[in-house]
Scaffold this motif. Structure first.
Motif, mmCIF file in Angstrom:
data_model
loop_
_atom_site.group_PDB
_atom_site.id
_atom_site.type_symbol
_atom_site.label_atom_id
_atom_site.label_comp_id
_atom_site.label_asym_id
_atom_site.label_seq_id
_atom_site.Cartn_x
_atom_site.Cartn_y
_atom_site.Cartn_z
ATOM 1 N N TYR A 11 32.334 39.841 87.217
ATOM 2 C CA TYR A 11 31.715 39.728 86.044
ATOM 3 C C TYR A 11 30.589 38.530 86.200
ATOM 4 O O TYR A 11 30.703 37.840 87.104
ATOM 5 C CB TYR A 11 32.824 39.143 85.177
ATOM 6 N N ARG A 43 27.304 35.420 77.173
ATOM 7 C CA ARG A 43 28.666 35.528 77.334
ATOM 8 C C ARG A 43 28.940 36.264 78.638
ATOM 9 O O ARG A 43 28.128 36.860 79.358
ATOM 10 C CB ARG A 43 29.099 36.437 76.234
ATOM 11 N N LEU A 44 30.252 36.105 79.183
ATOM 12 C CA LEU A 44 30.564 36.665 80.491
ATOM 13 C C LEU A 44 30.653 38.312 80.169
ATOM 14 O O LEU A 44 31.232 38.887 79.216
ATOM 15 C CB LEU A 44 32.183 36.330 80.503
ATOM 16 N N PHE A 68 33.858 40.448 76.544
ATOM 17 C CA PHE A 68 34.118 39.033 76.019
ATOM 18 C C PHE A 68 33.401 38.827 74.928
ATOM 19 O O PHE A 68 32.208 39.142 74.743
ATOM 20 C CB PHE A 68 33.911 38.096 77.410
ATOM 21 N N GLY A 69 33.833 37.756 74.144
ATOM 22 C CA GLY A 69 33.127 36.962 73.227
ATOM 23 C C GLY A 69 32.544 35.862 73.968
ATOM 24 O O GLY A 69 32.530 35.739 75.004
ATOM 25 N N GLU A 70 31.577 35.136 72.911
ATOM 26 C CA GLU A 70 30.856 34.014 73.485
ATOM 27 C C GLU A 70 31.816 32.690 73.613
ATOM 28 O O GLU A 70 31.582 31.739 73.935
ATOM 29 C CB GLU A 70 29.822 33.548 72.646
ATOM 30 N N TYR A 92 31.601 35.396 88.579
ATOM 31 C CA TYR A 92 33.126 35.822 88.808
ATOM 32 C C TYR A 92 33.906 36.952 89.218
ATOM 33 O O TYR A 92 33.414 38.112 88.827
ATOM 34 C CB TYR A 92 33.873 35.353 87.245
ATOM 35 N N THR A 95 37.296 48.802 79.847
ATOM 36 C CA THR A 95 36.513 47.569 80.422
ATOM 37 C C THR A 95 36.767 46.489 79.442
ATOM 38 O O THR A 95 36.796 46.765 78.051
ATOM 39 C CB THR A 95 35.254 48.099 80.420
ATOM 40 N N ILE A 96 36.898 45.387 79.716
ATOM 41 C CA ILE A 96 37.252 44.163 78.893
ATOM 42 C C ILE A 96 35.857 43.607 78.599
ATOM 43 O O ILE A 96 35.100 43.046 79.556
ATOM 44 C CB ILE A 96 38.031 43.264 79.617
ATOM 45 N N GLN A 125 27.741 35.408 84.298
ATOM 46 C CA GLN A 125 27.568 34.736 83.110
ATOM 47 C C GLN A 125 26.189 34.171 83.388
ATOM 48 O O GLN A 125 26.058 33.200 83.950
ATOM 49 C CB GLN A 125 28.588 33.912 82.691
ATOM 50 N N LEU A 169 30.595 42.285 82.133
ATOM 51 C CA LEU A 169 30.872 42.884 83.700
ATOM 52 C C LEU A 169 29.685 43.393 84.049
ATOM 53 O O LEU A 169 28.443 44.118 83.704
ATOM 54 C CB LEU A 169 31.715 44.181 83.074
ATOM 55 N N TYR A 215 41.641 33.984 76.646
ATOM 56 C CA TYR A 215 41.632 33.382 77.711
ATOM 57 C C TYR A 215 41.380 31.955 77.479
ATOM 58 O O TYR A 215 40.619 31.570 76.217
ATOM 59 C CB TYR A 215 40.594 33.869 78.701
ATOM 60 N N ARG A 242 32.431 47.489 88.771
ATOM 61 C CA ARG A 242 33.852 47.436 89.205
ATOM 62 C C ARG A 242 33.875 48.386 90.249
ATOM 63 O O ARG A 242 33.108 49.450 90.338
ATOM 64 C CB ARG A 242 34.566 48.016 87.896
ATOM 65 N N LEU A 291 43.086 40.511 83.306
ATOM 66 C CA LEU A 291 42.585 40.172 84.562
ATOM 67 C C LEU A 291 42.848 38.895 85.051
ATOM 68 O O LEU A 291 43.184 38.019 84.347
ATOM 69 C CB LEU A 291 40.979 40.090 84.072
#
Lengths: 114, 110
Positions: free
Chosen positions: B36, B43-44, A105-107, B86, A102-103, B38, B46, A35, B49, B98
């Motif tokens: 989500y 980091r972002l 994310f990295g930093e 988000y 579930t997704i 942050q 979850l 992304y 849901r 997403l």
């Protein structure tokens, strides 16, 4: 497992140079996503891999961008001939069918093109 | 096309006040909705849901298909809730990717 790992965390490059970012997903996650996020915006989808196959690419991904995941583990995102408009945070994420998809994310990797 | 709209860039409340972060979506089908969060320098991650129908850190969100909304609510805000939030949608015409809204910054003051 420390989660999704990205490097470098920050990159400053001159316009016209090439840059490459690396992403190491969570172990055994078969799905990997890239992304891009700019200031004031939410993350925007660039591309998606399932194992080593690149299954989807956004129209945001111009021909200067290329992503690979050669062995279905880590992935690289290369930007050729960078432009100032490429300045953004590049986020990598991963998921697996076993985790309810579930997704995670990295930093992120910050790119500044000067 | 799928789209997520978060109309507020910034929501500022006092500690103990109720919070509602708005999210509306556009999708011709039955999407999966997420929130989500942050936190500063993190980091972002979850938060929740819609299919789980659970409360996380006191936050809940109900999917309203009639109004195509998925607002995030908490009855009593805490200072540690200050973060960027988000809303995101996953449709079933693609490959589990997403689509995010632009985000709402929640600031909780003492």
């Amino acid at each position: 497992d420390t989660g999704v790992s990205q490097n470098p965390r920050h990159k400053i490059t001159k316009r016209g140079q090439n840059v490459t970012f690396r992403c190491d997903p969570i172990s055994e996650h078969n799905r990997l996503y890239w992304y891009r996020q700019t200031l004031g915006q939410g993350p925007e989808f660039l591309t998606y891999f399932q194992n080593e196959a690149q299954l989807e690419k956004s129209r945001l991904l111009s021909d200067r961008f290329s992503a690979e995941r050669p062995k279905g583990s880590f992935s690289t995102l290369e930007i050729q001939r960078t432009e100032q408009g490429d300045s953004a945070m590049y986020l990598c994420a991963s998921s697996s069918d076993n985790s309810g998809n579930t997704i995670y994310f990295g930093e992120g990797s910050w790119l500044t093109v000067v | 096309a799928q789209r997520v709209t978060q109309p507020e860039k910034l929501l500022s409340v006092f500690k103990g006040a109720p919070v509602e972060l708005k999210c509306n979506y556009s999708y011709s089908g039955s999407p999966e909705l997420f929130w989500y969060v942050q936190y500063s320098r993190q980091r972002l991650q979850l938060l929740l849901r819609h299919i789980s129908r659970e409360s996380i850190k006191g936050f809940t969100a109900d999917l309203n298909k009639g109004e195509t909304s998925f607002h995030l609510k908490k009855p009593f805000a805490q200072e540690e809730d200050s973060a960027m939030y988000y809303c995101a949608l996953r449709g079933y015409s693609g490959y589990s990717t997403l689509t995010f809204g632009k985000g709402t910054m929640l600031l909780v003051s003492p």
